[in-house]
Design a protein around this motif. Sequence first.
Motif, PDB file in Angstrom:
ATOM      1  N   LEU A   1      -8.625  44.069   7.995  1.00 26.26           N
ATOM      2  CA  LEU A   1      -9.840  44.870   7.893  1.00 26.26           C
ATOM      3  C   LEU A   1     -10.587  45.138   9.270  1.00 26.26           C
ATOM      4  N   GLN A   2     -10.760  43.852   9.901  1.00 28.03           N
ATOM      5  CA  GLN A   2     -11.344  43.854  11.366  1.00 28.03           C
ATOM      6  C   GLN A   2     -10.447  44.482  12.505  1.00 28.03           C
ATOM      7  N   ASN A   3      -9.002  44.553  12.282  1.00 25.68           N
ATOM      8  CA  ASN A   3      -8.232  45.325  13.221  1.00 25.68           C
ATOM      9  C   ASN A   3      -7.496  46.385  12.625  1.00 25.68           C
ATOM     10  N   LEU A   4      -8.248  47.253  12.208  1.00 25.58           N
ATOM     11  CA  LEU A   4      -7.554  48.484  11.864  1.00 25.58           C
ATOM     12  C   LEU A   4      -7.161  49.536  12.952  1.00 25.58           C
ATOM     13  N   ASP A   5      -7.311  49.305  14.218  1.00 26.81           N
ATOM     14  CA  ASP A   5      -7.078  50.121  15.188  1.00 26.81           C
ATOM     15  C   ASP A   5      -5.474  50.548  15.110  1.00 26.81           C
ATOM     16  N   SER A   6      -4.897  51.571  15.254  1.00 27.73           N
ATOM     17  CA  SER A   6      -3.589  51.947  15.556  1.00 27.73           C
ATOM     18  C   SER A   6      -2.968  51.431  16.827  1.00 27.73           C
ATOM     19  N   VAL A   7      -1.689  50.965  16.666  1.00 25.91           N
ATOM     20  CA  VAL A   7      -1.108  50.685  17.782  1.00 25.91           C
ATOM     21  C   VAL A   7       0.532  51.043  17.516  1.00 25.91           C
ATOM     22  N   PRO A   8       0.962  51.389  18.716  1.00 22.71           N
ATOM     23  CA  PRO A   8       2.414  51.835  18.667  1.00 22.71           C
ATOM     24  C   PRO A   8       3.212  50.596  18.547  1.00 22.71           C
ATOM     25  N   VAL A   9       3.981  50.526  17.680  1.00 22.44           N
ATOM     26  CA  VAL A   9       5.039  49.431  17.334  1.00 22.44           C
ATOM     27  C   VAL A   9       6.547  49.942  17.836  1.00 22.44           C
ATOM     28  N   ASN A  10       7.113  49.307  18.866  1.00 24.62           N
ATOM     29  CA  ASN A  10       8.543  49.525  19.009  1.00 24.62           C
ATOM     30  C   ASN A  10       9.615  48.763  18.693  1.00 24.62           C
ATOM     31  N   ILE A  11      10.651  49.226  17.815  1.00 21.92           N
ATOM     32  CA  ILE A  11      11.506  48.191  17.242  1.00 21.92           C
ATOM     33  C   ILE A  11      12.759  49.106  17.718  1.00 21.92           C
ATOM     34  N   PHE A  12      13.619  48.359  18.570  1.00 19.88           N
ATOM     35  CA  PHE A  12      14.904  48.884  18.826  1.00 19.88           C
ATOM     36  C   PHE A  12      14.691  50.294  19.407  1.00 19.88           C
ATOM     37  N   VAL A  13      14.924  51.469  18.738  1.00 21.94           N
ATOM     38  CA  VAL A  13      14.825  52.998  19.198  1.00 21.94           C
ATOM     39  C   VAL A  13      13.759  53.479  18.356  1.00 21.94           C
ATOM     40  N   TRP A  14      13.229  52.860  17.331  1.00 27.26           N
ATOM     41  CA  TRP A  14      12.181  53.320  16.520  1.00 27.26           C
ATOM     42  C   TRP A  14      10.886  53.040  17.070  1.00 27.26           C
ATOM     43  N   THR A  15      10.037  54.003  16.745  1.00 23.54           N
ATOM     44  CA  THR A  15       8.461  53.707  17.137  1.00 23.54           C
ATOM     45  C   THR A  15       7.615  54.094  15.954  1.00 23.54           C
ATOM     46  N   PHE A  16       6.692  53.365  15.867  1.00 20.67           N
ATOM     47  CA  PHE A  16       5.807  53.418  14.529  1.00 20.67           C
ATOM     48  C   PHE A  16       4.314  53.192  15.195  1.00 20.67           C
ATOM     49  N   GLU A  17       3.174  53.989  14.356  1.00 23.46           N
ATOM     50  CA  GLU A  17       1.973  53.761  14.522  1.00 23.46           C
ATOM     51  C   GLU A  17       1.545  53.004  13.398  1.00 23.46           C
ATOM     52  N   LEU A  18       1.127  51.786  13.666  1.00 27.34           N
ATOM     53  CA  LEU A  18       0.487  50.778  12.478  1.00 27.34           C
ATOM     54  C   LEU A  18      -0.670  50.208  12.878  1.00 27.34           C
ATOM     55  N   PRO A  19      -1.628  49.968  12.133  1.00 24.17           N
ATOM     56  CA  PRO A  19      -2.891  49.228  12.053  1.00 24.17           C
ATOM     57  C   PRO A  19      -2.566  47.959  13.046  1.00 24.17           C
ATOM     58  N   LEU A  20      -3.309  47.301  13.778  1.00 21.69           N
ATOM     59  CA  LEU A  20      -2.914  45.804  14.425  1.00 21.69           C
ATOM     60  C   LEU A  20      -3.016  44.870  13.492  1.00 21.69           C
ATOM     61  N   GLY A  21      -3.745  44.899  12.720  1.00 22.56           N
ATOM     62  CA  GLY A  21      -3.704  43.574  11.647  1.00 22.56           C
ATOM     63  C   GLY A  21      -2.392  43.642  10.907  1.00 22.56           C
ATOM     64  N   VAL A  22      -2.018  44.974  10.329  1.00 22.52           N
ATOM     65  CA  VAL A  22      -0.795  45.088   9.559  1.00 22.52           C
ATOM     66  C   VAL A  22       0.416  44.686  10.604  1.00 22.52           C
ATOM     67  N   SER A  23       0.438  45.142  11.737  1.00 22.05           N
ATOM     68  CA  SER A  23       1.594  44.773  12.516  1.00 22.05           C
ATOM     69  C   SER A  23       1.693  43.350  12.652  1.00 22.05           C
ATOM     70  N   MET A  24       0.747  42.683  12.993  1.00 15.29           N
ATOM     71  CA  MET A  24       0.786  41.102  13.050  1.00 15.29           C
ATOM     72  C   MET A  24       1.255  40.597  11.747  1.00 15.29           C
ATOM     73  N   LEU A  25       0.735  40.956  10.628  1.00 10.52           N
ATOM     74  CA  LEU A  25       1.069  40.660   9.181  1.00 10.52           C
ATOM     75  C   LEU A  25       2.673  40.581   9.103  1.00 10.52           C
ATOM     76  N   LEU A  26       3.029  41.759   9.357  1.00 13.26           N
ATOM     77  CA  LEU A  26       4.644  41.932   9.486  1.00 13.26           C
ATOM     78  C   LEU A  26       5.462  41.220  10.300  1.00 13.26           C
ATOM     79  N   ALA A  27       4.956  40.858  11.535  1.00 18.20           N
ATOM     80  CA  ALA A  27       5.460  39.879  12.571  1.00 18.20           C
ATOM     81  C   ALA A  27       5.407  38.675  11.954  1.00 18.20           C
TER      82      ALA A  27
END
Length: 140
Positions: free
Chosen positions: A88-114
């Motif tokens: 909840l404190q890291n809801l700023d969207s950041v671009p996530v690049n995986i191979f040829v795909w690019t996603f916009e995810l909140p920073l906290g969610v992308s770190m959780l997925l990593a």
Amino acid sequence: MSTPAGDKYDDSFADPTGVPATYDDSTPSAITTPDSGDHSAPDPEAVRDTRPPAGTSPEGIAHTRAAATWTGLVVGAIVLIILLIFILQNLDSVPVNIFVWTFELPLGVSMLLAAIAGALVMALAGGVRIVQIRRAAKRK
């Protein structure tokens, strides 16, 4: 200095340094050994261990699987609450690049997925090693 209620505090040993006049620090104190007559420590054979056995509580109740499960659930709930606060404190969207795909995810969610992806890779590597050890044990 004398008090009216008797000589409760005798000044004959008083010294401005706070050390009694009878104290002599020029000679070292004797070192006692277990063989000497003046034991400085209790006899190890006379001392009984009064601690409860490992795995039991002081009341004698054994540690159970239900207690371990309950402890695990409480620790897991605390970790989830901390993780939720982090996301909840890291809801700023950041671009996530995986191979040829690019996603916009909140920073906290992308770190959780990593973190989840890292845990899955570790579990996969550990599982492969367990299978190797079981096969080697069956061969013997």
